[in-house]
Write an enzyme that holds these catalytic residues in place. Structure first.
Site, short mmCIF file in Angstrom:
data_model
loop_
_atom_site.label_atom_id
_atom_site.label_comp_id
_atom_site.label_asym_id
_atom_site.label_seq_id
_atom_site.Cartn_x
_atom_site.Cartn_y
_atom_site.Cartn_z
N CYS A 1 53.15 -68.55 109.95
CA CYS A 1 52.80 -69.75 109.15
C CYS A 1 52.47 -70.95 110.00
CB CYS A 1 53.98 -70.18 108.28
SG CYS A 1 54.49 -69.01 107.07
N ARG B 1 40.53 -68.21 97.01
CA ARG B 1 41.67 -69.08 96.74
C ARG B 1 41.66 -70.32 97.61
NH1 ARG B 1 44.67 -64.26 97.41
NH2 ARG B 1 45.97 -65.20 99.00
N1 LIG Z 1 55.33 -69.40 102.14
C1 LIG Z 1 54.54 -70.14 102.86
O1 LIG Z 1 54.98 -70.97 103.64
C2 LIG Z 1 53.07 -69.99 102.77
C3 LIG Z 1 52.49 -68.87 102.23
N2 LIG Z 1 51.13 -68.70 102.24
C4 LIG Z 1 50.58 -67.46 101.69
O2 LIG Z 1 49.17 -67.54 101.74
C5 LIG Z 1 48.58 -67.08 100.55
C6 LIG Z 1 47.79 -68.15 99.87
O3 LIG Z 1 48.60 -69.26 99.56
P1 LIG Z 1 47.97 -70.55 98.86
O4 LIG Z 1 46.87 -71.12 99.69
O5 LIG Z 1 49.06 -71.47 98.54
O6 LIG Z 1 47.29 -69.90 97.56
P2 LIG Z 1 47.01 -70.48 96.12
O7 LIG Z 1 46.15 -69.48 95.46
O8 LIG Z 1 48.23 -70.88 95.40
O9 LIG Z 1 46.23 -71.83 96.41
C7 LIG Z 1 44.93 -71.90 96.96
C8 LIG Z 1 44.17 -73.09 96.36
O10 LIG Z 1 43.72 -72.73 95.06
C9 LIG Z 1 44.12 -73.73 94.12
N3 LIG Z 1 44.31 -73.07 92.80
C10 LIG Z 1 45.24 -72.16 92.46
N4 LIG Z 1 45.09 -71.80 91.16
C11 LIG Z 1 44.04 -72.50 90.68
C12 LIG Z 1 43.40 -72.56 89.41
N5 LIG Z 1 43.81 -71.81 88.38
N6 LIG Z 1 42.33 -73.38 89.28
C13 LIG Z 1 41.91 -74.14 90.33
N7 LIG Z 1 42.49 -74.12 91.54
C14 LIG Z 1 43.54 -73.32 91.72
C15 LIG Z 1 45.39 -74.30 94.73
O11 LIG Z 1 45.70 -75.58 94.23
C16 LIG Z 1 45.03 -74.33 96.19
O12 LIG Z 1 44.28 -75.47 96.51
C17 LIG Z 1 49.74 -66.56 99.72
O13 LIG Z 1 49.88 -65.19 100.02
C18 LIG Z 1 50.92 -67.33 100.22
O14 LIG Z 1 52.14 -66.63 100.04
C19 LIG Z 1 50.31 -69.66 102.72
C20 LIG Z 1 50.82 -70.78 103.26
C21 LIG Z 1 52.25 -71.04 103.33
O1 LIG Z 2 52.12 -70.65 106.18
C1 LIG Z 2 51.82 -69.48 105.91
N1 LIG Z 2 50.59 -69.05 106.16
C2 LIG Z 2 50.17 -67.82 105.89
O2 LIG Z 2 49.03 -67.47 106.16
C3 LIG Z 2 51.13 -66.94 105.33
N2 LIG Z 2 51.07 -65.64 104.92
C4 LIG Z 2 52.30 -65.35 104.48
N3 LIG Z 2 53.13 -66.38 104.59
C5 LIG Z 2 54.55 -66.46 104.25
O3 LIG Z 2 55.30 -65.93 105.33
C6 LIG Z 2 56.23 -64.96 104.85
C7 LIG Z 2 56.56 -63.93 105.92
O4 LIG Z 2 57.18 -64.56 107.01
P1 LIG Z 2 57.89 -63.75 108.18
O5 LIG Z 2 56.83 -63.05 108.97
O6 LIG Z 2 58.59 -64.78 108.98
O7 LIG Z 2 58.82 -62.78 107.54
C8 LIG Z 2 55.53 -64.40 103.62
O8 LIG Z 2 56.40 -63.75 102.74
C9 LIG Z 2 54.88 -65.65 103.03
O9 LIG Z 2 55.76 -66.42 102.26
C10 LIG Z 2 52.42 -67.38 105.10
N4 LIG Z 2 52.77 -68.64 105.38
K LIG Z 3 56.16 -71.21 111.13
#
Ligand SMILES: NC(=O)C1=CN([C@@H]2O[C@H](COP(=O)(O)OP(=O)(O)OC[C@H]3O[C@@H](n4cnc5c(N)ncnc54)[C@H](O)[C@@H]3O)[C@@H](O)[C@H]2O)C=CC1
Ligand SMILES: O=c1[nH]c(=O)c2[nH+]cn([C@@H]3O[C@H](COP(=O)(O)O)[C@@H](O)[C@H]3O)c2[nH]1
Ligand SMILES: [K+]
Length: 526
Positions: free
Chosen positions: A338, A440
């Site tokens: 991340c 997305r």
């Molecule tokens: N756990 C973590 O720290 C993180 C996880 N991720 C992973 O990366 C992947 C993508 O995450 P996100 O970018 O947050 O995906 P997301 O699909 O929630 O968001 C992407 C963009 O699409 C927009 N969006 C979502 N639904 C919409 C709708 N119905 N209409 C218009 N706009 C909409 C959101 O506001 C955002 O700007 C996921 O697999 C997530 O778990 C990504 C970053 C951090």
């Molecule tokens: O900031 C992020 N950018 C990404 O591209 C991304 N992809 C996955 N995830 C999140 O990281 C989790 C897995 O983390 P670990 O490898 O530490 O187990 C996963 O379970 C997610 O919650 C992301 N977070």
């Molecule tokens: K991190």
């Protein structure tokens, strides 16, 4: 909240109950995590040991991943395209956890992965793949390719509740050169069958005696109504701790979706395939998109548990709980791949996030998944100790035989031989976005083509098969709970909330001391 799993009567503390927690050394979780100003990561603290009055094998890891879905081990695999497809999800469930199949693919592809999990181990298979005598060898081979099994009942119509004519197994088709040959020319017609109403145990006995791979179940008209597989008997024997749905005894399987309009159709398909829980997959779950989606699911699929998130604050959690979330996924920016905290300047240190969200969620009976940032068994135990009911892992499970992708060989650090690696990437990395999730990330309007990556692409070293690794994790977690004097995840939560589980912050020197040090060289094996 998870019901308490009581300690068996004979296992009572050998010290008087009122002396168990007489000297309150260290600090309570409240003391540590209620400071608004400081956030802690797992490595910042450690738990103090408790009183052991039971063996590690007596520790129960039964827990809940969401309100209505019970696991036998607190392990969840991340919905990432380098972590969870069917092979991972099957093994997670075989060892008591659950896999969440990623959605960086077409609906059809995701459904196929879910199908493989839900069909993997059945008692009575009530919806086996069937063909008709007029279908061809090519059709049978296609089923083998798609679902990985072979032992196809042939019925006159090609469907269930139709006269059973024969069965086609690998042996019937492996040497057939012309794949257009109709199955009626190759199928086995001398069949051992059992009548409807046969119990599972009776069916297994017939299978063992007849030495057959599959036992078709027929009704009084000779029509196919079910199937029992020999391999399922073996699987039941080898995996006594598997996590299954209560109704049909099939392995548990989760699936992730987004919050776009088209994700509603995706969910309709996945629900039909029998998923036990759906995960709304977003880095920031407290959005109108997710609240809308949650409310729609609660109306369209009222029987399906929904895990919402990700969240790291109580406000975010409160909104999702109010909209009907049955589980919450906690973690923003703590994952190994991340970069969210760097790029978005948003997130929270994971230990504090888990404690704060789980505290509120417990008041509403909503289980919490500690997601991301786990890089050792100790981190799993810490996530659970802070109130999480399960732990979601990406990097810990990537690089196993059961994760998607091929191994690549590289010279070992230090140049001594080669080491096997598998690719592991964030779902917000440029590569993953290109592969499927790009839609997305497109901002609306003029900026339509600007993607802001929130993750990186990397690799992780080979960890071998989950068949060894998950039993190792399970045993190690049990030993951790034993050291703290708790017999179950639920009891650890109780102790923590009653201030009887004690914590201490580790200074940088204490962290160094707690790790391996002062050695010329060392090796870690498990
Ligand atoms: N756990 C973590 O720290 C993180 C996880 N991720 C992973 O990366 C992947 C993508 O995450 P996100 O970018 O947050 O995906 P997301 O699909 O929630 O968001 C992407 C963009 O699409 C927009 N969006 C979502 N639904 C919409 C709708 N119905 N209409 C218009 N706009 C909409 C959101 O506001 C955002 O700007 C996921 O697999 C997530 O778990 C990504 C970053 C951090
Ligand atoms: O900031 C992020 N950018 C990404 O591209 C991304 N992809 C996955 N995830 C999140 O990281 C989790 C897995 O983390 P670990 O490898 O530490 O187990 C996963 O379970 C997610 O919650 C992301 N977070
Ligand atoms: K991190």
């Amino acid at each position: 909240m998870n019901s308490t799993i009581p300690a068996p009567k004979k296992l009572q503390p050998v010290v008087p109950a009122d002396e168990l927690f007489k000297y309150q050394d260290g600090a309570s979780a409240k003391d540590l995590f209620n400071s608004g100003a400081t956030g802690y990561a797992y490595n910042d603290f450690v738990m103090l040991p408790g009183h052991i009055y039971f063996g590690a094998d007596d520790v129960s890891l039964e827990t809940k991943v969401s309100r209505n879905v019970t696991l036998r081990a607190p392990f969840v695999s991340s919905p990432m395209d380098t972590v969870t497809e069917s092979d991972m999800a099957i093994h997670m469930a075989l060892f008591g956890g659950i896999g969440v199949v990623h959605y960086n693919n077409t609906v059809r592809e995701q459904k196929r992965e879910v199908d493989r999990v839900k069909r993997y181990e059945n008692g009575f298979i009530t919806d086996p793949k069937t063909l008709s005598p007029r279908d061809t060898v090519a059709d049978a081979l296609e089923i083998k390719k798609r679902y990985g099994f072979m032992g196809i009942p042939i019925t006159s119509s090609g469907g269930m509740e139709s006269k059973l004519c024969g069965i086609v197994t690998t042996r019937d088709v492996e040497f057939v050169k012309d794949v257009t040959t109709p199955l009626q020319d190759v199928m086995t017609t001398e069949l051992v069958t059992a009548n409807q109403g046969t119990t599972l145990e009776q069916a297994y006995n017939i299978i063992k005696k007849a030495k057959k791979g599959k036992l078709p179940i027929i009704n009084e008209r000779g029509e196919l109504v079910g199937l029992v597989a020999r391999t399922d008997i073996l699987k039941n024997r080898d995996y006594p701790n598997s996590a299954k749905d209560a109704k049909r005894k099939r392995l548990l399987c989760g699936a992730a979706i987004g919050t776009r309009k088209e994700d509603r159709d995706r969910l309709d398909t996945l629900a039909e395939a029998g998923i036990d829980v759906v995960v709304l997959d977003s880095s920031q779950g407290d959005s109108m998109f997710q609240l809308d989606m949650l409310r729609w699911i609660k109306t369209a699929h009222p029987g399906l548990d929904v895990i919402a998130g990700n969240v790291v604050t109580q406000n975010q959690a409160a909104h999702l709980i109010a909209a009907g979330a049955d589980g919450l996924r906690v973690g923003m920016g703590c994952g190994s791949i991340c970069t969210t905290q760097e790029v978005m300047a948003c997130g929270r240190p994971q230990a504090t996030a888990v404690y704060r969200v789980a505290k509120l969620a417990a008041e509403h009976g909503v289980p919490v998944i500690a997601d991301g940032g786990v890089s050792s068994v100790g981190h799993i135990i810490k996530g659970l100790a802070l109130g999480a009911s399960s732990v979601m892992m990406g990097s810990m499970l990537a690089g196993t035989q059961e994760s998607p992708g091929e191994y690549v060989y590289r010279s070992a650090p230090g140049g001594d031989g080669t080491v096997r690696y598998k690719k592991y990437r964030g779902m917000g990395s440029v590569a993953a976005m290109k592969a499927g999730s790009a839609v997305r990330y497109f901002a609306e309007g003029e900026n339509e083509r600007i993607r802001v990556a929130q993750g990186v692409t990397g690799s992780v070293a080979d960890k071998g098969s989950l068949k060894r690794y998950l039993p190792y994790l399970t045993t190690a977690v049990k030993h951790g709970l034993q050291d703290m004097g708790v017999m179950s995840v639920a009891q650890m939560h109780e102790y923590m909330r009653a201030d009887n589980l004690r914590f201490q912050v580790r200074t940088p020197a204490a962290q160094a001391e707690g790790g391996v040090h002062s050695l010329a060289s060392w090796d870690r094996e498990h």
